[in-house]
Design a protein around this motif. Structure first.
Motif, PDB file in Angstrom:
ATOM      1  N   LYS A  93      94.627  11.621 112.621  1.00 31.57           N
ATOM      2  CA  LYS A  93      95.410  12.499 111.750  1.00 31.57           C
ATOM      3  C   LYS A  93      95.490  11.907 110.354  1.00 31.57           C
ATOM      4  CE  LYS A  93      99.583  15.349 111.894  1.00 31.57           C
ATOM      5  NZ  LYS A  93     100.790  15.696 112.690  1.00 31.57           N
ATOM      6  N   ARG A  94      95.244  12.754 109.357  1.00 30.02           N
ATOM      7  CA  ARG A  94      95.369  12.353 107.960  1.00 30.02           C
ATOM      8  C   ARG A  94      96.299  13.353 107.273  1.00 30.02           C
ATOM      9  NH1 ARG A  94      93.094   8.756 110.011  1.00 30.02           N
ATOM     10  NH2 ARG A  94      91.173   7.659 109.417  1.00 30.02           N
ATOM     11  N   THR A  95      97.369  12.855 106.661  1.00 35.85           N
ATOM     12  CA  THR A  95      98.310  13.713 105.947  1.00 35.85           C
ATOM     13  C   THR A  95      98.716  13.029 104.638  1.00 35.85           C
ATOM     14  OG1 THR A  95     100.220  12.735 107.088  1.00 35.85           O
ATOM     15  CG2 THR A  95      99.238  14.709 108.084  1.00 35.85           C
ATOM     16  N   GLY A  96      99.476  13.737 103.822  1.00 40.97           N
ATOM     17  CA  GLY A  96      99.926  13.169 102.555  1.00 40.97           C
ATOM     18  C   GLY A  96      98.807  13.100 101.535  1.00 40.97           C
ATOM     19  N   ASP A  97      98.874  12.110 100.658  1.00 39.43           N
ATOM     20  CA  ASP A  97      97.857  11.931  99.614  1.00 39.43           C
ATOM     21  C   ASP A  97      96.876  10.862 100.069  1.00 39.43           C
ATOM     22  OD1 ASP A  97      96.469  12.068  97.251  1.00 39.43           O
ATOM     23  OD2 ASP A  97      97.857  10.784  96.140  1.00 39.43           O
ATOM     24  N   TRP A  98      95.713  11.272 100.565  1.00 35.83           N
ATOM     25  CA  TRP A  98      94.717  10.338 101.053  1.00 35.83           C
ATOM     26  C   TRP A  98      93.382  10.581 100.373  1.00 35.83           C
ATOM     27  CZ3 TRP A  98      90.754  12.281 104.504  1.00 35.83           C
ATOM     28  CH2 TRP A  98      90.936  13.618 104.895  1.00 35.83           C
ATOM     29  N   GLN A  99      92.493   9.625 100.494  1.00 33.20           N
ATOM     30  CA  GLN A  99      91.182   9.695  99.833  1.00 33.20           C
ATOM     31  C   GLN A  99      90.243  10.584 100.628  1.00 33.20           C
ATOM     32  OE1 GLN A  99      90.485   8.120  96.824  1.00 33.20           O
ATOM     33  NE2 GLN A  99      88.632   9.357  96.852  1.00 33.20           N
ATOM     34  N   VAL A 100      89.983  11.768 100.118  1.00 34.55           N
ATOM     35  CA  VAL A 100      89.127  12.724 100.823  1.00 34.55           C
ATOM     36  C   VAL A 100      87.697  12.599 100.300  1.00 34.55           C
ATOM     37  CG1 VAL A 100      88.717  15.157 101.350  1.00 34.55           C
ATOM     38  CG2 VAL A 100      91.068  14.300 101.127  1.00 34.55           C
ATOM     39  N   PRO A 101      86.728  12.288 101.153  1.00 35.51           N
ATOM     40  CA  PRO A 101      85.332  12.186 100.710  1.00 35.51           C
ATOM     41  C   PRO A 101      84.711  13.569 100.539  1.00 35.51           C
ATOM     42  CG  PRO A 101      85.460  11.806 103.060  1.00 35.51           C
ATOM     43  CD  PRO A 101      86.877  11.958 102.592  1.00 35.51           C
ATOM     44  N   ALA A 102      83.559  13.611  99.884  1.00 42.71           N
ATOM     45  CA  ALA A 102      82.870  14.884  99.680  1.00 42.71           C
ATOM     46  C   ALA A 102      82.101  15.321 100.921  1.00 42.71           C
ATOM     47  CB  ALA A 102      81.920  14.774  98.497  1.00 42.71           C
ATOM     48  N   ALA A 103      81.916  14.412 101.873  1.00 44.69           N
ATOM     49  CA  ALA A 103      81.176  14.746 103.096  1.00 44.69           C
ATOM     50  C   ALA A 103      81.791  14.020 104.282  1.00 44.69           C
ATOM     51  CB  ALA A 103      79.704  14.379 102.955  1.00 44.69           C
ATOM     52  N   LEU A 104      82.003  14.761 105.376  1.00 42.04           N
ATOM     53  CA  LEU A 104      82.616  14.213 106.583  1.00 42.04           C
ATOM     54  C   LEU A 104      81.797  14.577 107.810  1.00 42.04           C
ATOM     55  CD1 LEU A 104      86.268  15.238 105.769  1.00 42.04           C
ATOM     56  CD2 LEU A 104      85.648  12.904 106.423  1.00 42.04           C
ATOM     57  N   TYR A 105      81.777  13.662 108.782  1.00 43.19           N
ATOM     58  CA  TYR A 105      81.190  13.946 110.087  1.00 43.19           C
ATOM     59  C   TYR A 105      82.309  13.751 111.103  1.00 43.19           C
ATOM     60  CZ  TYR A 105      78.274  13.562 114.261  1.00 43.19           C
ATOM     61  OH  TYR A 105      77.716  13.736 115.502  1.00 43.19           O
ATOM     62  N   LEU A 106      82.704  14.829 111.803  1.00 40.35           N
ATOM     63  CA  LEU A 106      83.825  14.791 112.731  1.00 40.35           C
ATOM     64  C   LEU A 106      83.304  14.979 114.150  1.00 40.35           C
ATOM     65  CD1 LEU A 106      86.311  17.087 110.741  1.00 40.35           C
ATOM     66  CD2 LEU A 106      85.924  14.621 110.505  1.00 40.35           C
ATOM     67  N   GLN A 107      83.545  13.993 114.990  1.00 40.51           N
ATOM     68  CA  GLN A 107      83.037  14.030 116.365  1.00 40.51           C
ATOM     69  C   GLN A 107      84.186  13.780 117.336  1.00 40.51           C
ATOM     70  OE1 GLN A 107      80.212  10.966 117.386  1.00 40.51           O
ATOM     71  NE2 GLN A 107      79.239  12.255 118.934  1.00 40.51           N
ATOM     72  N   SER A 108      84.307  14.644 118.349  1.00 39.23           N
ATOM     73  CA  SER A 108      85.375  14.481 119.335  1.00 39.23           C
ATOM     74  C   SER A 108      84.922  15.030 120.674  1.00 39.23           C
ATOM     75  CB  SER A 108      86.647  15.211 118.886  1.00 39.23           C
ATOM     76  OG  SER A 108      87.633  15.154 119.883  1.00 39.23           O
ATOM     77  N   SER A 109      85.142  14.235 121.740  1.00 38.92           N
ATOM     78  CA  SER A 109      84.828  14.697 123.096  1.00 38.92           C
ATOM     79  C   SER A 109      85.951  15.568 123.631  1.00 38.92           C
ATOM     80  CB  SER A 109      84.595  13.497 124.019  1.00 38.92           C
ATOM     81  OG  SER A 109      83.526  12.714 123.562  1.00 38.92           O
ATOM     82  N   MET A 110      87.178  14.982 123.674  1.00 42.98           N
ATOM     83  CA  MET A 110      88.324  15.728 124.175  1.00 42.98           C
ATOM     84  C   MET A 110      89.550  15.527 123.290  1.00 42.98           C
ATOM     85  SD  MET A 110      87.987  14.859 128.256  1.00 42.98           S
ATOM     86  CE  MET A 110      89.411  15.855 128.689  1.00 42.98           C
ATOM     87  N   GLY A 111      89.376  14.832 122.178  1.00 40.25           N
ATOM     88  CA  GLY A 111      90.509  14.514 121.326  1.00 40.25           C
ATOM     89  C   GLY A 111      90.728  15.523 120.214  1.00 40.25           C
ATOM     90  N   THR A 112      91.643  15.167 119.303  1.00 44.09           N
ATOM     91  CA  THR A 112      92.015  16.040 118.192  1.00 44.09           C
ATOM     92  C   THR A 112      91.834  15.323 116.868  1.00 44.09           C
ATOM     93  OG1 THR A 112      93.661  17.231 119.512  1.00 44.09           O
ATOM     94  CG2 THR A 112      93.888  17.348 117.128  1.00 44.09           C
ATOM     95  N   ILE A 113      91.233  16.010 115.903  1.00 44.25           N
ATOM     96  CA  ILE A 113      91.119  15.507 114.537  1.00 44.25           C
ATOM     97  C   ILE A 113      91.845  16.494 113.636  1.00 44.25           C
ATOM     98  CG2 ILE A 113      89.576  14.852 112.665  1.00 44.25           C
ATOM     99  CD1 ILE A 113      87.452  14.193 114.748  1.00 44.25           C
ATOM    100  N   HIS A 114      92.935  16.042 113.037  1.00 42.54           N
ATOM    101  CA  HIS A 114      93.775  16.905 112.204  1.00 42.54           C
ATOM    102  C   HIS A 114      93.760  16.352 110.778  1.00 42.54           C
ATOM    103  CE1 HIS A 114      97.346  19.629 111.588  1.00 42.54           C
ATOM    104  NE2 HIS A 114      97.461  18.822 110.556  1.00 42.54           N
TER     105      HIS A 114
END
Length: 201
Positions: A93-114
């Motif tokens: 989980k990422r919230t608030g003011d964080w460093q957002v890249p221009a490109a992301l690769y999100l991989q999850s088997s059974m979890g959550t990416i928020h």
């Protein structure tokens, strides 16, 4: 001027285009009737986009000065340029003011990416997001004015849904989501509005 196609062209640009048409006639690419019709369009041209139709199907086409005005297509980030976030059955989980890249690769088997971008002060104008989900879940929360294109995401048994416009706008970042979803889900939405904000607006 936002659209390069609206840039005014010069007499020299028209003459270069006309010479290209005459060359095309000599090469047997167009007929005399087509030459006359296209020359009329060239000499009537006022802005860069007016020169494109009469030259579009000819090799070498547009004058160099007009070609330079054409917008450069966005290059998809290479895999090595992407920031990877991976989870098996946990939560990222990422919230608030964080460093957002221009490109992301999100991989999850059974979890959550928020990933919540709604409070980030500095965002790239375009964010490329590649997903690889089994039964996992990805939630992207965009700031007001954010847009998202999810057409490049293929779902087998899962779900891909967006609650924001798909056409890029000037008010927020544009997110391009692509990749594969098995039985999981991808959700793109805007920030939740508080009760007080909904009352005063």
């Amino acid at each position: 001027m936002d659209d390069p196609g609206d840039m005014r062209i010069s007499d020299a640009d028209r003459e270069v285009a006309a010479r290209r048409l005459h060359d095309a006639l000599g090469e047997g690419r167009i007929t005399l009737a087509e030459l006359e019709e296209r020359l009329d369009a060239v000499y009537a041209a006022r802005v860069a986009r007016d020169l494109r139709p009469p030259l579009a199907d000819l090799p070498g086409g547009l004058p160099p000065s007009v070609t330079a005005l054409a917008p450069v297509p966005a290059r998809p980030p290479a895999p090595s340029e992407r920031v990877r976030l991976t989870t098996a059955a946990g939560t990222i989980k990422r919230t608030g003011d964080w460093q957002v890249p221009a490109a992301l690769y999100l991989q999850s088997s059974m979890g959550t990416i928020h990933l919540d971008l709604s409070e980030v002060r500095s965002l790239p104008p375009r964010i490329d997001v590649e997903v690889a989900l089994g039964m996992g879940e990805v939630v992207l929360v965009l700031p007001e004015g954010g847009t998202a294109d999810v057409d490049g995401t293929k779902a087998s048994w899962g779900e891909v849904k967006t609650k924001v416009p798909s056409t890029p706008g000037a008010a927020g970042p544009h997110v391009v989501v692509h990749g594969k979803v098995g039985m999981g889900s991808v959700t793109v939405r805007g920030p939740r509005r508080s009760w007080w904000r909904s009352m005063v607006e």
